[in-house]
Design an enzyme around this catalytic site. Structure first.
Site, PDB file in Angstrom:
ATOM      1  N   CYS A  43      38.598  53.445  26.223  1.00  0.00           N
ATOM      2  CA  CYS A  43      39.874  52.859  26.630  1.00  0.00           C
ATOM      3  C   CYS A  43      39.985  51.451  26.053  1.00  0.00           C
ATOM      4  O   CYS A  43      38.991  50.749  25.862  1.00  0.00           O
ATOM      5  CB  CYS A  43      39.972  52.798  28.154  1.00  0.00           C
ATOM      6  SG  CYS A  43      41.596  52.198  28.721  1.00  0.00           S
ATOM      7  N   ASP A  45      41.033  49.024  27.560  1.00  0.00           N
ATOM      8  CA  ASP A  45      40.822  48.081  28.668  1.00  0.00           C
ATOM      9  C   ASP A  45      39.751  47.035  28.326  1.00  0.00           C
ATOM     10  O   ASP A  45      38.658  47.381  27.883  1.00  0.00           O
ATOM     11  CB  ASP A  45      40.408  48.878  29.921  1.00  0.00           C
ATOM     12  CG  ASP A  45      40.471  48.040  31.180  1.00  0.00           C
ATOM     13  OD1 ASP A  45      39.774  46.994  31.233  1.00  0.00           O
ATOM     14  OD2 ASP A  45      41.206  48.400  32.104  1.00  0.00           O
ATOM     15  N   ARG A  47      37.821  45.419  30.050  1.00  0.00           N
ATOM     16  CA  ARG A  47      36.605  45.400  30.875  1.00  0.00           C
ATOM     17  C   ARG A  47      35.571  46.431  30.453  1.00  0.00           C
ATOM     18  O   ARG A  47      34.537  46.579  31.102  1.00  0.00           O
ATOM     19  CB  ARG A  47      36.992  45.618  32.350  1.00  0.00           C
ATOM     20  CG  ARG A  47      37.883  44.522  32.903  1.00  0.00           C
ATOM     21  CD  ARG A  47      38.542  44.941  34.200  1.00  0.00           C
ATOM     22  NE  ARG A  47      39.455  46.065  34.003  1.00  0.00           N
ATOM     23  CZ  ARG A  47      40.150  46.644  34.980  1.00  0.00           C
ATOM     24  NH1 ARG A  47      40.016  46.212  36.216  1.00  0.00           N
ATOM     25  NH2 ARG A  47      40.960  47.661  34.715  1.00  0.00           N
ATOM     26  N   HIS A  99      37.029  55.180  32.340  1.00  0.00           N
ATOM     27  CA  HIS A  99      36.538  54.263  33.379  1.00  0.00           C
ATOM     28  C   HIS A  99      37.378  54.394  34.635  1.00  0.00           C
ATOM     29  O   HIS A  99      38.583  54.644  34.576  1.00  0.00           O
ATOM     30  CB  HIS A  99      36.562  52.820  32.872  1.00  0.00           C
ATOM     31  CG  HIS A  99      37.949  52.310  32.582  1.00  0.00           C
ATOM     32  ND1 HIS A  99      38.632  51.475  33.439  1.00  0.00           N
ATOM     33  CD2 HIS A  99      38.798  52.537  31.550  1.00  0.00           C
ATOM     34  CE1 HIS A  99      39.819  51.198  32.930  1.00  0.00           C
ATOM     35  NE2 HIS A  99      39.954  51.841  31.785  1.00  0.00           N
ATOM     36  N   CYS A 102      41.309  53.069  35.724  1.00  0.00           N
ATOM     37  CA  CYS A 102      42.044  53.034  34.455  1.00  0.00           C
ATOM     38  C   CYS A 102      43.561  52.969  34.711  1.00  0.00           C
ATOM     39  O   CYS A 102      44.134  53.850  35.356  1.00  0.00           O
ATOM     40  CB  CYS A 102      41.716  54.269  33.622  1.00  0.00           C
ATOM     41  SG  CYS A 102      42.510  54.247  31.994  1.00  0.00           S
TER      42      CYS A 102
END
Ligand code: CO
Length: 215
Positions: A43, A45, A47, A99, A102
């Site tokens: 992803c 993302d 993090r 994750h 998400c």
């Protein structure tokens, strides 16, 4: 106050110095080429940084990231990365890493419109519909977590169904496919699929025909 971008450039200087302190030839060797063993499809993302969470170095992981780590058959970008990684770099493993928490999966679970991204996330709604029987009995947070897991498994299945992976399996019995979910709240990875390197295992692990997957 120091400008944030200035800080990033200073960090880069530290990055260089730290690597040179450990290995004076690090960048000289890096410039010669790459031989990553792994393709990571993760992803976007912020993090979920692949090298940090696997404690790997530059050169070890070939990376493709998009919102909600989707493997969509018409995505030229993903297919190009996959083909290059499998056929030219000959990676031994492909990891799809989703994750918990998400935002893409969360958005797909609701009805609110976010614009263009709704179309990208459409496949997650299909996954939710397909597994609705096992999802509807869960409370909202459990359902969110489970859909994250199911979506990762579905992306592993999509990967295994590409002609790129199928041809590689026929030729050399790899890459091995792996579905992971990273827990942003603990830092741990939870494996969702066992090692898959053929059609039979793909069907067995993903169990799409029965619509059950896991438990
Ligand atoms: Co995400």
């Amino acid at each position: 106050m120091k400008d944030y971008i200035t800080q990033l450039l200073e960090n880069n200087e530290n990055f260089v110095q730290e690597h040179l302190a450990k290995d004076p030839n690090f960048f000289v060797n890096s410039a010669k080429g790459q031989e990553p063993k792994v393709l990571w499809i993760g992803c976007a993302d912020s993090r979920v940084p692949p090298n940090e969470i696997t404690k790997t170095q530059p050169g070890e992981i070939f990376v493709h990231r998009n919102i909600a780590n989707l493997v969509i058959q018409t995505d030229m970008n993903m297919l190009s990365v996959l083909q290059y990684a499998v056929e030219v770099l000959k990676v031994e493993h492909v990891i799809v890493c989703g994750h918990y928490g998400c935002g893409g999966v969360k958005a797909a679970m609701g009805t609110h419109q976010y614009g263009l991204i709704d179309n990208w996330l459409r496949q997650i709604k299909d996954t939710q519909n397909f597994y609705w029987k096992q999802l509807e009995v869960l409370n909202e947070s459990e359902r969110f977590n489970r859909l994250v897991e199911l979506s990762v498994i579905e992306q592993v299945y999509n990967l295994g169904k590409t002609n790129i992976v199928q041809n590689a399996w026929n030729e050399r019995k790899n890459p091995w496919l792996h579905g992971w979910v990273y827990d942003i709240g603990t830092g741990y990875v939870k494996e969702q699929t066992s090692m898959i390197n053929n059609e039979e295992t793909l069907k067995e692990v993903c169990k799409f025909e029965q619509g059950i997957i896991g438990h």
